[in-house]
Design a protein around this motif. Structure first.
Motif, PDB file in Angstrom:
ATOM      1  N   ASP A   1      14.060  76.762  54.060  1.00 42.50           N
ATOM      2  CA  ASP A   1      13.371  76.303  52.859  1.00 42.50           C
ATOM      3  C   ASP A   1      13.589  74.797  52.701  1.00 42.50           C
ATOM      4  O   ASP A   1      14.686  74.349  52.361  1.00 42.50           O
ATOM      5  CB  ASP A   1      13.905  77.042  51.635  1.00 42.50           C
ATOM      6  CG  ASP A   1      13.210  76.646  50.352  1.00 42.50           C
ATOM      7  OD1 ASP A   1      12.354  75.733  50.369  1.00 42.50           O
ATOM      8  OD2 ASP A   1      13.519  77.266  49.322  1.00 42.50           O
ATOM      9  N   PRO A   2      12.566  73.986  52.958  1.00 42.62           N
ATOM     10  CA  PRO A   2      12.740  72.538  52.860  1.00 42.62           C
ATOM     11  C   PRO A   2      12.946  72.031  51.430  1.00 42.62           C
ATOM     12  O   PRO A   2      13.300  70.878  51.230  1.00 42.62           O
ATOM     13  CB  PRO A   2      11.434  71.982  53.439  1.00 42.62           C
ATOM     14  CG  PRO A   2      10.443  73.076  53.259  1.00 42.62           C
ATOM     15  CD  PRO A   2      11.207  74.368  53.330  1.00 42.62           C
ATOM     16  N   ASP A   3      12.722  72.891  50.447  1.00 39.74           N
ATOM     17  CA  ASP A   3      12.874  72.485  49.052  1.00 39.74           C
ATOM     18  C   ASP A   3      14.293  72.696  48.512  1.00 39.74           C
ATOM     19  O   ASP A   3      14.530  72.482  47.328  1.00 39.74           O
ATOM     20  CB  ASP A   3      11.871  73.238  48.171  1.00 39.74           C
ATOM     21  CG  ASP A   3      10.432  72.875  48.514  1.00 39.74           C
ATOM     22  OD1 ASP A   3      10.187  71.707  48.867  1.00 39.74           O
ATOM     23  OD2 ASP A   3       9.569  73.773  48.436  1.00 39.74           O
ATOM     24  N   VAL A   4      15.229  73.106  49.369  1.00 36.43           N
ATOM     25  CA  VAL A   4      16.609  73.301  48.926  1.00 36.43           C
ATOM     26  C   VAL A   4      17.191  71.938  48.571  1.00 36.43           C
ATOM     27  O   VAL A   4      17.170  71.013  49.391  1.00 36.43           O
ATOM     28  CB  VAL A   4      17.451  73.975  50.030  1.00 36.43           C
ATOM     29  CG1 VAL A   4      18.919  74.000  49.648  1.00 36.43           C
ATOM     30  CG2 VAL A   4      16.942  75.380  50.300  1.00 36.43           C
TER      31      VAL A   4
ATOM     32  N   LYS B   1      22.694  72.396  49.481  1.00 36.14           N
ATOM     33  CA  LYS B   1      23.082  72.335  50.889  1.00 36.14           C
ATOM     34  C   LYS B   1      24.556  71.946  51.010  1.00 36.14           C
ATOM     35  O   LYS B   1      25.300  72.538  51.788  1.00 36.14           O
ATOM     36  CB  LYS B   1      22.191  71.350  51.641  1.00 36.14           C
ATOM     37  CG  LYS B   1      22.425  71.326  53.122  1.00 36.14           C
ATOM     38  CD  LYS B   1      21.428  70.399  53.804  1.00 36.14           C
ATOM     39  CE  LYS B   1      21.722  70.230  55.268  1.00 36.14           C
ATOM     40  NZ  LYS B   1      20.823  69.288  55.930  1.00 36.14           N
ATOM     41  N   SER B   2      24.990  70.991  50.214  1.00 37.72           N
ATOM     42  CA  SER B   2      26.395  70.573  50.224  1.00 37.72           C
ATOM     43  C   SER B   2      27.310  71.718  49.816  1.00 37.72           C
ATOM     44  O   SER B   2      28.386  71.900  50.394  1.00 37.72           O
ATOM     45  CB  SER B   2      26.610  69.382  49.296  1.00 37.72           C
ATOM     46  OG  SER B   2      25.955  68.250  49.798  1.00 37.72           O
ATOM     47  N   HIS B   3      26.882  72.480  48.822  1.00 41.17           N
ATOM     48  CA  HIS B   3      27.687  73.621  48.379  1.00 41.17           C
ATOM     49  C   HIS B   3      27.785  74.676  49.478  1.00 41.17           C
ATOM     50  O   HIS B   3      28.853  75.256  49.692  1.00 41.17           O
ATOM     51  CB  HIS B   3      27.121  74.230  47.096  1.00 41.17           C
ATOM     52  CG  HIS B   3      27.907  75.408  46.630  1.00 41.17           C
ATOM     53  ND1 HIS B   3      29.157  75.283  46.081  1.00 41.17           N
ATOM     54  CD2 HIS B   3      27.639  76.734  46.671  1.00 41.17           C
ATOM     55  CE1 HIS B   3      29.626  76.484  45.787  1.00 41.17           C
ATOM     56  NE2 HIS B   3      28.718  77.376  46.145  1.00 41.17           N
ATOM     57  N   LEU B   4      26.683  74.935  50.172  1.00 43.52           N
ATOM     58  CA  LEU B   4      26.706  75.899  51.275  1.00 43.52           C
ATOM     59  C   LEU B   4      27.727  75.467  52.325  1.00 43.52           C
ATOM     60  O   LEU B   4      28.507  76.291  52.819  1.00 43.52           O
ATOM     61  CB  LEU B   4      25.318  76.014  51.907  1.00 43.52           C
ATOM     62  CG  LEU B   4      24.187  76.546  51.028  1.00 43.52           C
ATOM     63  CD1 LEU B   4      22.846  76.394  51.729  1.00 43.52           C
ATOM     64  CD2 LEU B   4      24.426  77.988  50.634  1.00 43.52           C
ATOM     65  N   MET B   5      27.732  74.190  52.655  1.00 45.42           N
ATOM     66  CA  MET B   5      28.675  73.648  53.638  1.00 45.42           C
ATOM     67  C   MET B   5      30.110  73.775  53.143  1.00 45.42           C
ATOM     68  O   MET B   5      31.015  74.094  53.908  1.00 45.42           O
ATOM     69  CB  MET B   5      28.382  72.173  53.927  1.00 45.42           C
ATOM     70  CG  MET B   5      27.009  71.873  54.417  1.00 45.42           C
ATOM     71  SD  MET B   5      26.669  72.579  56.024  1.00 45.42           S
ATOM     72  CE  MET B   5      25.008  71.967  56.265  1.00 45.42           C
TER      73      MET B   5
END
Length: 108
Positions: free
Chosen positions: A53-56, A61-65
């Motif tokens: 999903d390019p709208d993330v 994204k930082s939280h996922l990492m």
């Protein structure tokens, strides 16, 4: 847990501190699992890591990492102005033999 140095390094759990529940939780989210699958073949620059999903938002994204790093699934280290992500495959295989491959191979 390995302590971070002042400005660029992030803390990562030592191999013997990696907990099965934290790893399973980190791998239970499709977006986090997508990141792990991208790292399967080797380290990549964080900027090149992408989600379906390019709208993330960047913050998501930082939280996922962060979840993956704190669980001990990935290593996130500074390199120049960017960051390099790598899968902690050897440490995970030592702690939980076969788990990572089983999860990655089962992903649809």
């Amino acid at each position: 847990m390995q302590q971070a140095t002042p400005s660029t390094d992030l803390p990562h759990p030592d191999a013997d501190e990696i907990q099965l529940g934290a790893v399973l939780f980190a791998l239970s989210d499709p977006a986090r699992l997508e990141i792990v699958a991208q790292l399967r073949d080797g380290p990549i620059e964080m900027a090149r890591c992408h989600l379906n999903d390019p709208d993330v938002p960047k913050s998501t994204k930082s939280h996922l990492m962060k979840v993956l790093r704190e669980a001990g699934v990935i290593r996130n280290v500074a390199q120049g102005r960017g960051r390099i992500l790598s899968l902690r495959r050897e440490e995970l295989e030592q702690r939980f033999p076969g788990l990572l491959d089983a999860v990655l191979n089962a992903r649809g």
